[in-house]
Design a protein around this motif. Structure first.
Motif, PDB file in Angstrom:
ATOM      1  N   GLN A  21       1.308   6.820   7.608  1.00  0.00           N
ATOM      2  CA  GLN A  21       0.861   5.489   7.992  1.00  0.00           C
ATOM      3  C   GLN A  21       1.748   4.372   7.192  1.00  0.00           C
ATOM      4  O   GLN A  21       1.684   2.937   7.736  1.00  0.00           O
ATOM      5  N   PHE A  22       2.359   4.633   6.242  1.00  0.00           N
ATOM      6  CA  PHE A  22       2.994   3.714   5.468  1.00  0.00           C
ATOM      7  C   PHE A  22       4.624   3.823   5.734  1.00  0.00           C
ATOM      8  O   PHE A  22       5.298   3.105   5.114  1.00  0.00           O
ATOM      9  N   SER A  23       5.021   4.677   6.404  1.00  0.00           N
ATOM     10  CA  SER A  23       6.254   5.107   6.736  1.00  0.00           C
ATOM     11  C   SER A  23       7.295   3.846   7.155  1.00  0.00           C
ATOM     12  O   SER A  23       8.455   3.759   6.981  1.00  0.00           O
ATOM     13  N   TYR A  24       6.821   2.910   7.926  1.00  0.00           N
ATOM     14  CA  TYR A  24       7.517   1.771   8.274  1.00  0.00           C
ATOM     15  C   TYR A  24       7.286   0.502   7.476  1.00  0.00           C
ATOM     16  O   TYR A  24       7.977  -0.417   7.731  1.00  0.00           O
ATOM     17  N   ASP A  27      -0.593 -11.534   9.693  1.00  0.00           N
ATOM     18  CA  ASP A  27      -1.549 -11.011   8.886  1.00  0.00           C
ATOM     19  C   ASP A  27      -0.899  -9.900   8.016  1.00  0.00           C
ATOM     20  O   ASP A  27      -0.570  -8.747   8.850  1.00  0.00           O
ATOM     21  N   VAL A  28      -1.095  -9.817   7.079  1.00  0.00           N
ATOM     22  CA  VAL A  28      -0.637  -8.755   6.085  1.00  0.00           C
ATOM     23  C   VAL A  28      -1.628  -8.015   5.205  1.00  0.00           C
ATOM     24  O   VAL A  28      -1.190  -6.995   4.659  1.00  0.00           O
ATOM     25  N   LYS A  29      -2.800  -8.134   5.880  1.00  0.00           N
ATOM     26  CA  LYS A  29      -3.672  -7.346   4.872  1.00  0.00           C
ATOM     27  C   LYS A  29      -3.911  -5.728   5.075  1.00  0.00           C
ATOM     28  O   LYS A  29      -4.372  -5.283   4.019  1.00  0.00           O
ATOM     29  N   HIS A  30      -3.316  -5.311   6.071  1.00  0.00           N
ATOM     30  CA  HIS A  30      -3.093  -3.990   6.330  1.00  0.00           C
ATOM     31  C   HIS A  30      -1.995  -3.325   5.447  1.00  0.00           C
ATOM     32  O   HIS A  30      -1.723  -1.981   5.415  1.00  0.00           O
ATOM     33  N   PHE A  31      -1.279  -4.036   5.090  1.00  0.00           N
ATOM     34  CA  PHE A  31      -0.059  -3.518   4.275  1.00  0.00           C
ATOM     35  C   PHE A  31       0.071  -3.734   2.737  1.00  0.00           C
ATOM     36  O   PHE A  31       0.693  -3.229   1.883  1.00  0.00           O
ATOM     37  N   TYR A  65       0.758  -1.251  -0.192  1.00  0.00           N
ATOM     38  CA  TYR A  65      -0.109  -0.058   0.141  1.00  0.00           C
ATOM     39  C   TYR A  65       0.964   1.276  -0.021  1.00  0.00           C
ATOM     40  O   TYR A  65       0.483   2.436  -0.326  1.00  0.00           O
ATOM     41  N   GLY A  66       1.992   0.969   0.460  1.00  0.00           N
ATOM     42  CA  GLY A  66       3.210   2.301   0.505  1.00  0.00           C
ATOM     43  C   GLY A  66       3.486   2.678  -1.009  1.00  0.00           C
ATOM     44  O   GLY A  66       3.390   3.717  -1.258  1.00  0.00           O
ATOM     45  N   HIS A  67       3.755   1.519  -1.654  1.00  0.00           N
ATOM     46  CA  HIS A  67       4.045   1.835  -3.208  1.00  0.00           C
ATOM     47  C   HIS A  67       2.793   2.295  -3.932  1.00  0.00           C
ATOM     48  O   HIS A  67       2.994   3.423  -4.673  1.00  0.00           O
ATOM     49  N   LEU A  68       1.490   2.001  -3.559  1.00  0.00           N
ATOM     50  CA  LEU A  68       0.344   2.357  -4.520  1.00  0.00           C
ATOM     51  C   LEU A  68       0.199   3.896  -3.801  1.00  0.00           C
ATOM     52  O   LEU A  68      -0.258   4.567  -4.594  1.00  0.00           O
ATOM     53  N   ASP A  69       0.532   4.163  -2.633  1.00  0.00           N
ATOM     54  CA  ASP A  69       0.385   5.699  -2.167  1.00  0.00           C
ATOM     55  C   ASP A  69       1.384   6.445  -3.109  1.00  0.00           C
ATOM     56  O   ASP A  69       0.911   7.506  -3.607  1.00  0.00           O
TER      57      ASP A  69
END
Length: 162
Positions: A122-125, A140-144, A15-19
């Motif tokens: 929220q994606f900084s880590y 669980d990786v669904k938040h990432f 999700y960080g990449h997508l952001d």
């Protein structure tokens, strides 16, 4: 038309990449996600599998495409008629590596600009490496990562049955 290249290993896309991609999509008329076939790393997924995981997550951006590349990024960018390279910076620790790479790319091709974009905090880590570690140990990786990527990670780390 302004065209940027968003390069990376994307093993897997997060999700960080997508952001970062969503920010690039607002700034450029055309964005090419460039999956590095071999970036000196030993990826979990093949380049083709990474493209397959990325593609369904691009539907909201009709001006974004994904492809693979090998060799020098600046040569790929020039062949694609890119105007800029976009890179995400999660933390200060990313800056030195990215800064040095941008300077080398500028040395190799002075016309190519590199832009740094900060993702949402929220994606900084979040990193692909950390996500793979969590998935490997059954976390669980669904938040990432998007659902299709979480499913691919689950399959990749499924226990081998004998």
């Amino acid at each position: 038309m302004r065209h940027c290249i968003y390069p990376g290993t994307f093993d897997p896309i997060t999700y960080g990449h997508l952001d970062v991609l969503s920010r690039a999509a607002k700034l450029f008329d055309k964005v090419t996600v460039a999956v590095a076939e071999s970036a000196g790393k030993a990826p979990l997924f093949t380049a083709e599998q990474r493209v397959e995981m990325i593609t369904p997550n691009l539907v909201k951006w009709p001006h974004v495409t994904v492809t693979t590349f090998r060799g020098l990024l600046v040569e790929f960018c020039m062949a694609q008629k890119g105007d800029a390279i976009i890179r995400g910076l999660r933390a200060l620790s990313d800056f030195e590596f990215e800064f040095n790479m941008a300077l080398m790319n500028r040395h190799l091709e002075p016309k190519m600009e590199t832009l740094f974009v900060m993702p949402n905090e929220q994606f900084s880590y979040t990193s692909s490496t950390l996500v793979k570690q969590v998935a490997k140990f059954g976390g669980d990786v669904k938040h990432f990562v998007p659902p299709n990527v979480a499913a691919a990670l689950s399959r990749a780390f499924a226990p081998v049955r004998t």
